[in-house]
Design a protein around this motif. Structure first.
Motif, PDB file in Angstrom:
ATOM      1  N   LEU A  18      54.236  19.374  34.783  1.00  0.00           N
ATOM      2  CA  LEU A  18      54.620  18.323  33.862  1.00  0.00           C
ATOM      3  C   LEU A  18      53.446  17.978  32.972  1.00  0.00           C
ATOM      4  O   LEU A  18      52.336  18.487  33.148  1.00  0.00           O
ATOM      5  CB  LEU A  18      55.109  17.112  34.652  1.00  0.00           C
ATOM      6  CG  LEU A  18      56.478  17.360  35.278  1.00  0.00           C
ATOM      7  CD1 LEU A  18      56.848  16.214  36.196  1.00  0.00           C
ATOM      8  CD2 LEU A  18      57.539  17.510  34.197  1.00  0.00           C
ATOM      9  N   SER A  19      53.704  17.080  32.049  1.00  0.00           N
ATOM     10  CA  SER A  19      52.692  16.679  31.089  1.00  0.00           C
ATOM     11  C   SER A  19      51.411  16.204  31.786  1.00  0.00           C
ATOM     12  O   SER A  19      51.468  15.405  32.719  1.00  0.00           O
ATOM     13  CB  SER A  19      53.271  15.553  30.239  1.00  0.00           C
ATOM     14  OG  SER A  19      52.381  15.245  29.220  1.00  0.00           O
ATOM     15  N   GLY A  20      50.282  16.731  31.336  1.00  0.00           N
ATOM     16  CA  GLY A  20      48.992  16.267  31.846  1.00  0.00           C
ATOM     17  C   GLY A  20      48.542  16.897  33.149  1.00  0.00           C
ATOM     18  O   GLY A  20      47.547  16.486  33.730  1.00  0.00           O
ATOM     19  N   THR A  21      49.261  17.922  33.625  1.00  0.00           N
ATOM     20  CA  THR A  21      48.882  18.529  34.900  1.00  0.00           C
ATOM     21  C   THR A  21      47.909  19.694  34.730  1.00  0.00           C
ATOM     22  O   THR A  21      47.325  20.151  35.701  1.00  0.00           O
ATOM     23  CB  THR A  21      50.126  19.025  35.671  1.00  0.00           C
ATOM     24  OG1 THR A  21      50.859  19.913  34.823  1.00  0.00           O
ATOM     25  CG2 THR A  21      51.017  17.861  36.073  1.00  0.00           C
ATOM     26  N   GLY A  22      47.738  20.192  33.515  1.00  0.00           N
ATOM     27  CA  GLY A  22      46.737  21.229  33.293  1.00  0.00           C
ATOM     28  C   GLY A  22      47.232  22.533  32.686  1.00  0.00           C
ATOM     29  O   GLY A  22      46.487  23.522  32.670  1.00  0.00           O
ATOM     30  N   LYS A  23      48.424  22.577  32.157  1.00  0.00           N
ATOM     31  CA  LYS A  23      48.914  23.827  31.559  1.00  0.00           C
ATOM     32  C   LYS A  23      47.983  24.302  30.444  1.00  0.00           C
ATOM     33  O   LYS A  23      47.572  25.456  30.411  1.00  0.00           O
ATOM     34  CB  LYS A  23      50.333  23.647  30.983  1.00  0.00           C
ATOM     35  CG  LYS A  23      51.401  23.406  32.030  1.00  0.00           C
ATOM     36  CD  LYS A  23      52.796  23.327  31.423  1.00  0.00           C
ATOM     37  CE  LYS A  23      52.950  22.200  30.432  1.00  0.00           C
ATOM     38  NZ  LYS A  23      52.771  20.868  31.005  1.00  0.00           N
ATOM     39  N   THR A  24      47.670  23.392  29.522  1.00  0.00           N
ATOM     40  CA  THR A  24      46.835  23.783  28.391  1.00  0.00           C
ATOM     41  C   THR A  24      45.398  24.042  28.845  1.00  0.00           C
ATOM     42  O   THR A  24      44.799  25.066  28.513  1.00  0.00           O
ATOM     43  CB  THR A  24      46.857  22.688  27.300  1.00  0.00           C
ATOM     44  OG1 THR A  24      48.204  22.513  26.878  1.00  0.00           O
ATOM     45  CG2 THR A  24      46.010  23.080  26.099  1.00  0.00           C
ATOM     46  N   THR A  25      44.878  23.121  29.649  1.00  0.00           N
ATOM     47  CA  THR A  25      43.484  23.232  30.106  1.00  0.00           C
ATOM     48  C   THR A  25      43.251  24.520  30.896  1.00  0.00           C
ATOM     49  O   THR A  25      42.255  25.215  30.679  1.00  0.00           O
ATOM     50  CB  THR A  25      43.145  21.998  30.974  1.00  0.00           C
ATOM     51  OG1 THR A  25      43.242  20.839  30.145  1.00  0.00           O
ATOM     52  CG2 THR A  25      41.750  22.097  31.561  1.00  0.00           C
ATOM     53  N   ASP A  48      52.282  26.177  26.455  1.00  0.00           N
ATOM     54  CA  ASP A  48      53.298  25.179  26.822  1.00  0.00           C
ATOM     55  C   ASP A  48      54.749  25.664  26.919  1.00  0.00           C
ATOM     56  O   ASP A  48      55.493  25.138  27.716  1.00  0.00           O
ATOM     57  CB  ASP A  48      53.232  24.023  25.810  1.00  0.00           C
ATOM     58  CG  ASP A  48      53.897  22.748  26.299  1.00  0.00           C
ATOM     59  OD1 ASP A  48      53.469  22.231  27.349  1.00  0.00           O
ATOM     60  OD2 ASP A  48      54.819  22.256  25.632  1.00  0.00           O
ATOM     61  N   GLU A  76      35.598  22.027  28.438  1.00  0.00           N
ATOM     62  CA  GLU A  76      36.691  22.723  27.755  1.00  0.00           C
ATOM     63  C   GLU A  76      36.220  23.232  26.391  1.00  0.00           C
ATOM     64  O   GLU A  76      36.665  22.747  25.345  1.00  0.00           O
ATOM     65  CB  GLU A  76      37.915  21.795  27.639  1.00  0.00           C
ATOM     66  CG  GLU A  76      38.380  21.312  29.011  1.00  0.00           C
ATOM     67  CD  GLU A  76      39.675  20.534  28.997  1.00  0.00           C
ATOM     68  OE1 GLU A  76      40.706  21.102  28.595  1.00  0.00           O
ATOM     69  OE2 GLU A  76      39.653  19.366  29.398  1.00  0.00           O
ATOM     70  N   ARG A 120      45.853  13.730  20.941  1.00  0.00           N
ATOM     71  CA  ARG A 120      46.234  15.139  20.981  1.00  0.00           C
ATOM     72  C   ARG A 120      45.660  15.931  19.822  1.00  0.00           C
ATOM     73  O   ARG A 120      45.454  15.393  18.725  1.00  0.00           O
ATOM     74  CB  ARG A 120      47.764  15.250  20.863  1.00  0.00           C
ATOM     75  CG  ARG A 120      48.536  14.727  22.041  1.00  0.00           C
ATOM     76  CD  ARG A 120      48.793  15.842  23.029  1.00  0.00           C
ATOM     77  NE  ARG A 120      49.554  15.379  24.174  1.00  0.00           N
ATOM     78  CZ  ARG A 120      50.030  16.183  25.110  1.00  0.00           C
ATOM     79  NH1 ARG A 120      49.843  17.491  25.026  1.00  0.00           N
ATOM     80  NH2 ARG A 120      50.695  15.701  26.124  1.00  0.00           N
ATOM     81  N   THR A 157      46.161  19.401  40.894  1.00  0.00           N
ATOM     82  CA  THR A 157      45.044  19.097  39.977  1.00  0.00           C
ATOM     83  C   THR A 157      44.786  17.590  39.968  1.00  0.00           C
ATOM     84  O   THR A 157      44.091  17.084  39.092  1.00  0.00           O
ATOM     85  CB  THR A 157      45.356  19.581  38.540  1.00  0.00           C
ATOM     86  OG1 THR A 157      46.488  18.847  38.042  1.00  0.00           O
ATOM     87  CG2 THR A 157      45.651  21.054  38.496  1.00  0.00           C
ATOM     88  N   ARG A 180      39.898  12.341  41.012  1.00  0.00           N
ATOM     89  CA  ARG A 180      40.582  13.569  40.605  1.00  0.00           C
ATOM     90  C   ARG A 180      39.727  14.788  40.983  1.00  0.00           C
ATOM     91  O   ARG A 180      38.491  14.770  40.840  1.00  0.00           O
ATOM     92  CB  ARG A 180      40.851  13.549  39.091  1.00  0.00           C
ATOM     93  CG  ARG A 180      41.903  14.568  38.712  1.00  0.00           C
ATOM     94  CD  ARG A 180      42.544  14.320  37.386  1.00  0.00           C
ATOM     95  NE  ARG A 180      43.487  15.415  37.104  1.00  0.00           N
ATOM     96  CZ  ARG A 180      44.123  15.596  35.971  1.00  0.00           C
ATOM     97  NH1 ARG A 180      43.972  14.734  34.992  1.00  0.00           N
ATOM     98  NH2 ARG A 180      44.946  16.632  35.814  1.00  0.00           N
ATOM     99  N   ILE A 181      40.384  15.803  41.449  1.00  0.00           N
ATOM    100  CA  ILE A 181      39.686  17.042  41.825  1.00  0.00           C
ATOM    101  C   ILE A 181      38.929  17.573  40.611  1.00  0.00           C
ATOM    102  O   ILE A 181      39.465  17.613  39.503  1.00  0.00           O
ATOM    103  CB  ILE A 181      40.706  18.087  42.354  1.00  0.00           C
ATOM    104  CG1 ILE A 181      41.322  17.591  43.670  1.00  0.00           C
ATOM    105  CG2 ILE A 181      40.058  19.453  42.520  1.00  0.00           C
ATOM    106  CD1 ILE A 181      42.551  18.351  44.116  1.00  0.00           C
ATOM    107  N   THR A 205      39.021  23.376  40.402  1.00  0.00           N
ATOM    108  CA  THR A 205      40.354  23.912  40.102  1.00  0.00           C
ATOM    109  C   THR A 205      40.227  25.268  39.407  1.00  0.00           C
ATOM    110  O   THR A 205      40.967  26.202  39.701  1.00  0.00           O
ATOM    111  CB  THR A 205      41.159  22.914  39.233  1.00  0.00           C
ATOM    112  OG1 THR A 205      41.251  21.664  39.928  1.00  0.00           O
ATOM    113  CG2 THR A 205      42.556  23.419  38.963  1.00  0.00           C
TER     114      THR A 205
END
Ligand SMILES: Nc1ncnc2c1ncn2[C@@H]1O[C@H](COP(=O)(O)OP(=O)(O)OP(=O)(O)O)[C@@H](O)[C@H]1O
Ligand SMILES: O=C([O-])CC(=O)C(=O)O
Ligand SMILES: [Ca+2]
Ligand SMILES: [Mn+2]
Length: 672
Positions: free
Chosen positions: A371-378, A391, A419, A456, A563, A575-576, A581
């Motif tokens: 979901l949003s903010g879980t790390g897909k982009t990162t 995404d 990043e 964003r 994450t 947060r980890i 990660t």
């Protein structure tokens, strides 16, 4: 090259006064041609530079901008062998007619009068198109609006859009790295409670309606009322932006989209996020497959049936149209189109996915759901791997393809060190939404949440140096489910069986991180089927069955990666670390995590590795990181209960052709 080139390479001219041999820096001097016969006796003149061919300032300005060159491939008739090239003028007329048809009011009988170009540039000769011939104006349905021109800014370049934004849109600024800072207005996140879908004879049976579904119904008539409202608003403006672009890098399943909007911000955002046509592809564009009318500055009418706020995002699949009223948040367009793909692609046996995707040097592909903010982009933006997309993807018979042409990264607390690729992508051309910057230096402060937590950056995918263009790849080897667990009880990584993968895919758990959905300020546990319930159109089990079938067929391994929190729930633990990660993800990609020893957790029954290179072993089992073991057990049971409750709605559904799989999935959840 600019940094280390020798100064001599960049000398622009010769100043007579300068002694020979010294490094010379100077700007080219502009010299007027006329009157130069009488050689000037003043100090600075430069004989080596060729004289400028202008005699007046206006002429000089007219020299500055080259006319757009015609496309290199001549346009020929597709079949029948008749060679019928279109003149540039005819082609432009056709384009305007097509746009006029898009913008036509459906209660009057003609489209608006359109003219190309910026209304402030009066010199341009109007090329009118309103669906009728010049001298055959319709007598019926005329109103004042049919007397005025609407200027069309069609597929402008980023530079042109920058100028439009800076000139006309308050809150638009160039940041120190060259990005365009913009404000999205009162809404800084999506409005899922205002997303409506037309329920008609077809969609009534096809789509997912009712409890848990993101599709709030509206009728065809109400859609037309809102459509008319949007179209009238857009036509009342002096100018509108029109983007003609593509979705999906799989060329056989490419969708042509047209976005009509009132803001340069929206046009640049979609320029970056959709696939950009080449000049030749734009020539052949023809009629779009899908059209968005973004009248976001204008509210919907709350007296209109179904309206519950002044915002409405309305989808009509039969008409292949979307109308946006009352929100300027650009993500509505991106995710609105994603919803359309979630309808169109499964019809073709192609699975649409809310996931990031990258590929290793050996061609191993990984999907990152979450979901949003879980790390897909990162996590999909990985310097050691090729980025396919961050995404939205499709998984078909030939492998995976990105739906989009750009990335949309969260910027809150963005750092160059953690990043670097995203940091470096924030340059000229990138849209930076709702960030705060220093008024003079225009340095962005990424830690500042004054406008929103959901800041964003939207940039074309080729701004990431190792993007894979075209954005397609072979069948995935690893399917990584990301959850940002605010309870701090899910392990940093677990290896999943296929039924477990399906269980967690259908559950779609995370702690929703503040900001992306309007009104959310604190993280809270949430379940969103297929890690994207807000975007899916069909029942979640349809997508789950397709995923199971594809994973089985291509032998992909499922993983669950937390994450989120460790050492306690949100507020106590932390947060980890992103660095850990990343090490975990590296071990999944390399395959080393397949060949290590595992132990099984209680309640969730997850297989967790006992060691991973670069990650402290004690964090791999979350119980070790909690000082208060009773609090851990309580949090674990609470989360397990939430999972169980959430899954109850799905236990009555059969998943795929196989009853055995359905039973296995149901029993792959927490046991207590
Ligand atoms: N351990 C971690 N793993 C991943 N991301 C982390 C971690 N710790 C902090 N973060 C931060 O969490 C955020 C993850 O956001 P990201 O943009 O990747 O979300 P996303 O899944 O792409 O969401 P969306 O669908 O809304 O775009 C980033 O701001 C990242 O810096
Ligand atoms: O749509 C947005 O605004 C951001 C996004 O990617 C998501 O929420 O999944
Ligand atoms: Ca993202
Ligand atoms: Mn997303």
């Amino acid at each position: 090259m600019a940094e280390n080139g020798s100064p001599a390479e960049f000398s622009f001219g010769t100043m007579e006064e300068k002694p020979k041999g010294t490094a010379r820096h100077g700007l080219t001097k502009i010299q007027t041609a006329h009157g130069s016969k009488k050689a000037s006796t003043t100090v600075c003149h430069d004989d080596s530079a060729s004289p400028i061919k202008a005699t007046t300032i206006d002429e000089l300005h007219s020299l500055q901008q080259k006319k757009r060159s015609a496309p290199s491939t001549p346009i020929t008739a597709q079949s029948g062998g008749t060679f019928s090239p279109l003149s540039e003028e005819q082609r432009q007329k056709q384009q305007l007619q097509s746009i006029s048809a898009s913008l036509a009011s459906l209660t009057r009988e003609t489209g608006p009068k359109l003219v190309r170009g910026d209304p402030t540039r009066k010199a341009e000769t109007p090329k009118v198109a309103h669906g009728w011939d010049h001298d055959f104006a319709p007598a019926v349905g005329i109103s004042d609006s049919s007397l005025k021109f609407t200027h069309v800014l069609h597929n402008l370049s980023p530079a042109e859009l920058y100028e439009q934004a800076i000139k006309y849109e308050k809150g638009s600024f160039i940041t120190s790295s060259g990005a365009l800072a913009t404000l999205s207005g009162a809404k800084t996140g999506r409005s899922p409670r205002d997303k409506r879908v037309v329920k008609d004879e077809t969609t009534e049976d096809e789509l997912w309606w009712g409890k848990g579904s993101p599709n709030i119904e509206m009728d065809e008539h109400t859609f037309m009322v809102n459509r008319e409202r949007a179209v009238d608003y857009l036509n009342s403006l002096e100018k509108v932006f029109v983007n003609d672009q593509f979705l999906n890098w799989d060329s056989q399943n490419r969708i042509k989209v047209r976005i009509v909007s009132a803001r340069a911000y929206h046009s640049l955002f979609m320029h970056n996020m959709c696939i950009r046509p080449t000049p030749e592809e734009l020539e052949d564009f023809g009629a779009p497959d899908f059209t968005i009318y973004n009248a976001g500055q204008f509210p919907c009418n709350r007296y209109t049936h179904y309206m519950t706020s002044s915002t409405s995002i309305d989808l009509n699949l039969a008409r292949r149209e979307m109308v946006i009223l009352g929100t300027q948040y650009a993500g509505e367009m991106k995710k609105g189109l994603f919803g359309v793909m979630h309808y169109l692609m499964p019809k073709r046996g192609i699975l649409s996915l809310h996931s990031g995707c990258n590929m290793g040097k050996q061609g191993d592909v990984a999907l990152f759901f979450g979901l949003s903010g879980t790390g897909k982009t990162t996590l999909s933006t990985d310097h050691n791997r090729y980025l396919i997309g961050d995404d939205e993807h499709c998984w078909g018979d030939n492998g995976v393809s990105n739906i989009e042409g750009g990335c949309y990264a969260k910027c809150i607390d963005l750092s160059r060190e953690k990043e670097p690729d995203i940091w470096n992508a924030i340059k000229f051309g990138t849209v930076l939404e709702n960030v705060v910057f220093e008024e003079h230096s225009r340095e962005v402060d990424y830690t500042d949440k004054s406008v929103t937590e959901n800041t964003r950056a939207a940039y074309p995918i080729e701004f990431i140096p190792n993007a894979k263009i075209p954005c397609v790849g072979p069948h995935p080897k690893n399917v990584i489910l990301l959850a940002c667990d605010a309870f701090g009880v899910l392990p940093p990584v677990s290896k999943l069986t296929l039924p477990q993968t399906m269980y967690h895919f259908i559950s779609g758990y995370t702690a929703l991180v503040a900001g992306t959905e309007d009104g959310v300020k604190e993280p809270r546990a949430t379940f969103s089927a297929c890690f994207g319930a807000a975007f899916i159109m069909l029942h979640p089990t349809k997508y789950a069955a397709m995923l199971a079938e594809k994973m089985q067929k291509h032998g992909a391994t499922g993983w669950l990666v937390n994450t989120g929190w460790s050492g306690g729930s949100y507020g106590v633990g932390s947060r980890i670390k992103l660095a850990y990660t990343r090490k975990i993800i590296d071990a999944i990609h390399s395959g080393s995590l397949l060949n290590t020893s595992y132990q099984k957790t209680e309640v969730f029954g997850l297989e967790i590795p006992t060691e991973i290179e670069g990650v402290p072993s004690e964090i791999l089992d979350p119980v070790n990181t909690w000082r208060d073991k009773k609090a851990y057990k309580d949090a674990l049971m609470k989360l397990a209960g939430l999972f169980k409750n959430n899954f109850e709605t799905f236990t009555n559904y059969k998943i795929g052709k196989d009853n055995k799989l359905t039973d296995e999935i149901v029993s792959a959840g927490p046991i207590f």
